[in-house]
Design an enzyme around this catalytic site. Structure first.
Site, PDB file in Angstrom:
ATOM      1  N   ASP A 255       0.792  -1.240   0.000  1.00 52.24           N
ATOM      2  CA  ASP A 255       0.000   0.000   0.000  1.00 52.24           C
ATOM      3  C   ASP A 255       0.820   1.283   0.000  1.00 52.24           C
ATOM      4  OD1 ASP A 255       1.029  -0.096   2.551  1.00 52.24           O
ATOM      5  OD2 ASP A 255      -0.892   0.073   3.588  1.00 52.24           O
TER       6      ASP A 255
ATOM      7  N   PRO B  41       8.045  -5.351   6.052  1.00 51.60           N
ATOM      8  CA  PRO B  41       7.220  -4.245   5.559  1.00 51.60           C
ATOM      9  C   PRO B  41       7.508  -2.921   6.247  1.00 51.60           C
ATOM     10  CG  PRO B  41       5.966  -5.534   7.116  1.00 51.60           C
ATOM     11  CD  PRO B  41       7.283  -6.253   6.952  1.00 51.60           C
TER      12      PRO B  41
ATOM     13  N   ARG C 232      -4.581   5.211   5.958  1.00 51.47           N
ATOM     14  CA  ARG C 232      -4.935   4.855   4.584  1.00 51.47           C
ATOM     15  C   ARG C 232      -6.110   5.679   4.082  1.00 51.47           C
ATOM     16  NH1 ARG C 232      -3.905  -0.495   3.244  1.00 51.47           N
ATOM     17  NH2 ARG C 232      -5.436  -0.188   1.585  1.00 51.47           N
TER      18      ARG C 232
ATOM     19  N   TYR D 200       0.259  -3.175  11.578  1.00 52.94           N
ATOM     20  CA  TYR D 200       1.240  -4.251  11.548  1.00 52.94           C
ATOM     21  C   TYR D 200       1.444  -4.708  12.984  1.00 52.94           C
ATOM     22  CZ  TYR D 200       2.364  -3.248   6.675  1.00 52.94           C
ATOM     23  OH  TYR D 200       2.297  -3.084   5.308  1.00 52.94           O
TER      24      TYR D 200
END
Length: 652
Positions: free
Chosen positions: A56, A356, A273, A281
């Site tokens: 993302d 990530p 987002r 996470y």
């Protein structure tokens, strides 16, 4: 050869390139196949495109490339744009406190800052631009069954040394089972058509393909890499994390800021987002980032992730009712020792994987595919020598290693001391204030690299490191810094990222200086004749003279003191049907209605406003060569080392 009846089996087909995997890296390669009109196919084992979850994060350099492809505005409209990162840790009284903010600095050197948007939408934008320029489309529900390579044909550019058998999957085989707890999906209007599984052939059909090149973009568990017997070397202590995209219900003050909580019950990373969504996470054990051998990933549930977040965020309240996607996954730092065998290449996660936390996975993969794609397109069109494909390894593989090194350093901040020792990571400070200071230092030290503003490409036929310093702030092998300049014909300001379109052409930029001066006018007139001859040498006779190399002029005089007719034919071309080409002459001057357009591009590039310079940009907007404005011999030598002499285009 075919598992259904003989009559159902397609004839053996020949194509120029086969792309395996339709994630962002595969679509980046496919973009170039579409731009160059290559006879290509792209297959993917999934029955439909992605719609939710997965990667993302989009860095500014990736967005600059999207601008050159024509769809950065769609990311800008839909995504969340991150300008700062918040840090939280215990306050010593059973609570949590905000302890700092790290602000991005790249807004001074790019029109874009980091954007957060689901991978499915990025795939949508790629697919739309590919479909807009060609008939190439993803064949879904198709997998490779076997792969063979005839090395004896490798040196023949017209040969098809690669043979692949493809099989069409059933809907059940091509549909991954979703994790429980995910809310029903409401697709965007432009995604609805791709919800339906479509097949080119009947289920079970096996067809044989012969190809000139094969590009494996099929992820960390790459079938292509296994067929090529290329090892995936690196960490055996895979980190187990949960990730979930939810609409949080919470009183945490910074829930709409990207944030990091380093609490007594573990570390939590929150990525803001689009919409009201937030990505979490989540480490899945108290001691953080546990070794895979002792953990059953299949036992993870959405409620387990919920409870872990509640514990780490306490005393703040946290819950959710809407979950768009979640997964539990293992991430290790792994890298292949090579990126190809003969004409078969690996791209993206098939080459490198990492955690990530640094937000570079999708960016690296897209830029891998972008780098290989334009070079392969030029070779298949017969425009460039196949030797340029060697630069894919020298440019991208070293960057992959640098990303893993950066990830290794960054990961140490989230591990306890004993874990740092066990995983052979660089020791981080023990005191919370020192840890935060060290994180800030690492962030600042690596920001330009992470954002893709520096790449450290080495000397090669495509990168002439011996270039003169006429442009003091430009470096051969690095991105051409973005600037806002004005069109000479209408005065409109344009960012160079959009002006220098990713359409497959090299570009010669004539930074012409102050063209009001007589010597600059004489220089431009002489250049026009010499460069016109240069373009003829490397352009197929049936194509327009600027179809391989385009020449643009960017002068430093005030817009209203120069006329378009003052410029020579190489940058003022005329077509009997379309009239004058108004896209080739630009002015680095201030715009009274756009405060961002300050007339400072020459200063950004480090070019003398009177003297000027000449710069060659590769199709990916990286500087290939630069020199004096009248150095025709130097620029000619550069292209002689890359491009093939004028000849008819091959049949693809």
């Amino acid at each position: 050869m075919c598992k259904s009846s003989v009559s159902d089996c397609p004839l053996l087909l020949t194509i120029s390139s086969l792309i395996i995997g339709a994630g962002p890296s595969g679509l980046a390669v496919a973009y170039w196949m579409a731009q160059y009109g290559i006879n290509a196919r792209i297959i993917d084992k999934r029955g439909t495109k992605l719609f939710r979850g997965h990667a993302d994060g989009l860095r500014s350099r990736t967005l600059e490339l999207f601008d050159s492809m024509g769809f950065a505005h769609r990311v800008t409209e839909e995504g969340y744009h991150a300008a700062a990162f918040m840090f939280w840790r215990p306050d010593g009284h059973g609570g949590l406190q905000r302890t700092g903010q790290q602000r991005s600095t790249i807004h001074d050197s790019s029109p874009y800052r980091m954007a957060l948007l689901t991978q499915g939408r990025i795939e949508r934008f790629f697919l739309d631009v590919i479909r807009g320029t060609s008939s190439l489309d993803v064949e879904r529900g198709v997998v490779g069954e076997s792969l063979s390579y005839d090395e004896s044909l490798e040196k023949d550019p017209q040969a098809y040394p690669i043979t692949v058998q493809l099989r069409t999957l059933s809907e059940e085989e091509a549909t991954p089972a979703p994790n429980p707890g995910i809310c029903p999906y409401q697709p965007a209007p432009d995604d609805r058509e791709d919800l339906i599984q479509k097949r080119k052939h009947k289920v079970g059909t096996v067809e044989t393909i012969r190809a000139k090149y094969l590009i494996g973009c099929d992820g960390a568990h790459s079938w292509t890499r296994k067929q090529l017997d290329i090892p995936f070397e690196g960490s055996h202590t895979d980190h187990i994390w949960g990730v979930m995209d939810v609409v949080p219900i919470t009183d945490f003050p910074d829930i709409r800021w990207p944030s990091s909580i380093d609490g007594p019950h573990g570390h939590l990373l929150m990525i803001t987002r689009e919409g009201n969504m937030v990505r979490f996470y989540v480490p899945l054990q108290e001691d953080d980032e546990v070794v895979a051998d002792s953990f059953d990933r299949s036992a993870v549930t959405l409620d387990m992730l919920r409870e872990r977040v509640k514990k780490i965020m306490a005393p703040f309240y946290f819950d959710f009712k809407i979950c768009h996607w979640w997964a539990a996954y293992q991430v290790g730092r792994r890298l292949t020792p090579t990126v190809n065998k003969g004409r078969m290449y690996l791209v993206g996660d098939a080459v490198h994987t990492h955690s990530p936390k640094i937000g570079l996975g999708m960016n690296m993969s897209i830029q891998d595919g972008f780098n290989l794609g334009w070079k392969l397109g030029l070779v298949l069109k017969g425009i460039a020598s196949p030797t340029i494909l060697e630069t894919y390894a020298s440019e991208r593989h070293q960057l992959a290693q640098m990303v893993l090194d950066f990830d290794k350093k960054w990961a140490s901040f989230f591990l306890r001391k004993e874990k740092q020792v066990k995983q052979e990571l660089e020791a981080s400070p023990e005191e919370p204030d020192d840890i935060q200071a060290a994180m800030r230092e690492a962030f600042i030290e690596n920001e330009l690299f992470a954002e893709g503003h520096v790449t450290f490409y080495k000397s090669s036929p495509l990168v002439h490191k011996g270039s003169t310093a006429m442009a003091k702030n430009l470096v051969a092998g690095e991105r051409f810094p973005a600037a806002l300049i004005r069109n000479q014909a209408d005065g409109q300001p344009w960012w160079t990222t959009r002006l220098l379109k990713s359409d497959g052409r090299f570009r010669i930029l004539l930074l012409a200086g102050d063209v009001r001066l007589q010597d600059r006018q004489s220089c431009m007139s002489t250049l026009s004749k010499s460069l016109t001859e240069l373009l003829k040498r490397f352009t197929p006779s049936e194509q327009k003279p600027d179809s391989v190399i385009e020449v643009k002029a960017i002068h430093s005089a005030p817009l209203d003191q120069v006329e378009l007719r003052d410029f020579p034919p190489v940058v003022r071309q005329f077509d009997e049907d379309e009239g004058w080409d108004y896209t080739k002459v630009w002015s680095d001057s201030e715009c009274f209605w756009d405060q961002q357009c300050k007339g400072n591009a020459y200063e950004i590039w480090g070019v003398d406003r009177s003297r000027g310079a000449m710069v060659v940009l590769r199709p990916d907007q990286y500087v290939g060569w630069m020199g004096e404005l009248d150095d025709v011999a130097g620029v000619t030598e550069y292209f002689e080392g890359i491009l093939c002499e004028n000849k008819p285009s091959p049949v693809l």
